[in-house]
Design a protein around this motif. Structure first.
Motif, mmCIF file in Angstrom:
data_model
loop_
_atom_site.group_PDB
_atom_site.id
_atom_site.type_symbol
_atom_site.label_atom_id
_atom_site.label_comp_id
_atom_site.label_asym_id
_atom_site.label_seq_id
_atom_site.Cartn_x
_atom_site.Cartn_y
_atom_site.Cartn_z
ATOM 1 N N SER A 18 6.745 25.336 -58.440
ATOM 2 C CA SER A 18 6.543 26.420 -59.394
ATOM 3 C C SER A 18 7.398 27.653 -59.125
ATOM 4 C CB SER A 18 5.072 26.813 -59.404
ATOM 5 O OG SER A 18 4.689 27.282 -58.136
ATOM 6 N N ILE A 23 5.777 29.139 -64.817
ATOM 7 C CA ILE A 23 4.388 28.814 -64.453
ATOM 8 C C ILE A 23 4.007 29.350 -63.078
ATOM 9 C CG2 ILE A 23 4.355 26.785 -65.956
ATOM 10 C CD1 ILE A 23 4.241 25.199 -63.159
ATOM 11 N N VAL A 25 2.382 31.581 -60.367
ATOM 12 C CA VAL A 25 1.151 32.377 -60.354
ATOM 13 C C VAL A 25 1.489 33.777 -59.854
ATOM 14 C CG1 VAL A 25 -1.133 32.559 -59.293
ATOM 15 C CG2 VAL A 25 -0.270 30.334 -60.026
ATOM 16 N N LEU A 111 0.763 26.861 -66.898
ATOM 17 C CA LEU A 111 0.004 27.892 -66.199
ATOM 18 C C LEU A 111 -1.104 28.356 -67.124
ATOM 19 C CD1 LEU A 111 -0.429 29.858 -63.805
ATOM 20 C CD2 LEU A 111 1.106 31.448 -65.004
ATOM 21 N N TYR A 128 -6.490 31.312 -61.707
ATOM 22 C CA TYR A 128 -5.377 30.628 -62.379
ATOM 23 C C TYR A 128 -5.422 29.150 -62.048
ATOM 24 C CZ TYR A 128 -3.245 35.125 -63.405
ATOM 25 O OH TYR A 128 -3.009 36.383 -63.882
ATOM 26 N N GLN A 130 -2.643 25.791 -62.273
ATOM 27 C CA GLN A 130 -1.329 25.235 -62.589
ATOM 28 C C GLN A 130 -1.460 23.739 -62.795
ATOM 29 O OE1 GLN A 130 0.914 26.224 -59.061
ATOM 30 N NE2 GLN A 130 2.259 27.552 -60.234
ATOM 31 N N ILE A 132 0.961 20.611 -62.480
ATOM 32 C CA ILE A 132 2.270 20.232 -61.955
ATOM 33 C C ILE A 132 2.321 18.710 -61.752
ATOM 34 C CG2 ILE A 132 2.640 22.479 -60.849
ATOM 35 C CD1 ILE A 132 1.936 21.094 -58.162
ATOM 36 N N TYR A 161 -3.602 19.404 -60.587
ATOM 37 C CA TYR A 161 -4.111 20.722 -60.992
ATOM 38 C C TYR A 161 -4.340 21.517 -59.706
ATOM 39 C CZ TYR A 161 -4.656 18.806 -65.626
ATOM 40 O OH TYR A 161 -4.406 18.237 -66.850
#
Length: 167
Positions: A18, A23, A25, A111, A128, A130, A132, A161
């Motif tokens: 990331s 995306i 954080v 995100l 949050y 993500q 991926i 996740y």
């Protein structure tokens, strides 16, 4: 016990996946757990907005099981979007950004900013999420026309996740 199994260390590959992308954080949040989501994404054949004679496959919702690193089911993921742990706690969220997957024919990385969780448990305090390491899940290549309007197709997918909390 499941809470302990679900709390995972996030490997350097997560950060590398990331870094420098839309995306990423925001600073002040740290990864606290990750889960593999595996299941289906449902698409429906619908008329294109503003083009009543043209049709397309439109995303209708996900249905997936969340697994920990030991391949034990620890929760589920479904429309909303909603991530729900087996302890009953759950979190919904709002998509903030997407980024193309480096894996061909796979849904984008994502995100999500989490809303406050309901229930107390694993999802409490998540800020949050993500998505991926996506594999599969893109809209079907099957024909979509007036003849099959309303038809639904389920497409297999999986993704990691990564869940974050304020640090």
């Amino acid at each position: 016990m499941k809470r302990i199994l679900f709390l995972l260390s996030v490997f350097a590959t997560v950060a590398q996946a990331s870094e420098g992308t839309p995306i990423a954080v925001p600073a002040g949040h740290q990864a606290v757990m990750t889960a593999l989501g595996a299941g289906d994404l449902t698409y429906e054949c619908r008329a294109k907005a503003g083009m009543p004679d043209a049709y397309e496959w439109v995303f209708a919702g996900p249905t997936a099981i969340l697994y920990d690193k030991n391949k034990s089911a620890v929760g589920k993921y479904y429309g909303g979007p909603t991530w729900e742990a087996n302890d009953g706690s759950k979190v919904t969220g709002k998509q903030l950004a997407v980024h193309p997957s480096p894996t061909p024919a796979s849904i984008p990385l994502q995100l999500v900013q989490a809303n406050p969780a309901t229930g107390s448990g694993m999802m409490s305090g998540i800020t949050y999420i993500q998505r991926i390491n996506t594999q599969g899940g893109v809209a079907p290549a099957d024909s979509c026309s007036a003849a099959n309007a309303g038809a639904k197709k389920m497409v297999k997918y999986q993704a990691d996740y990564v869940f974050y909390k304020a640090s």
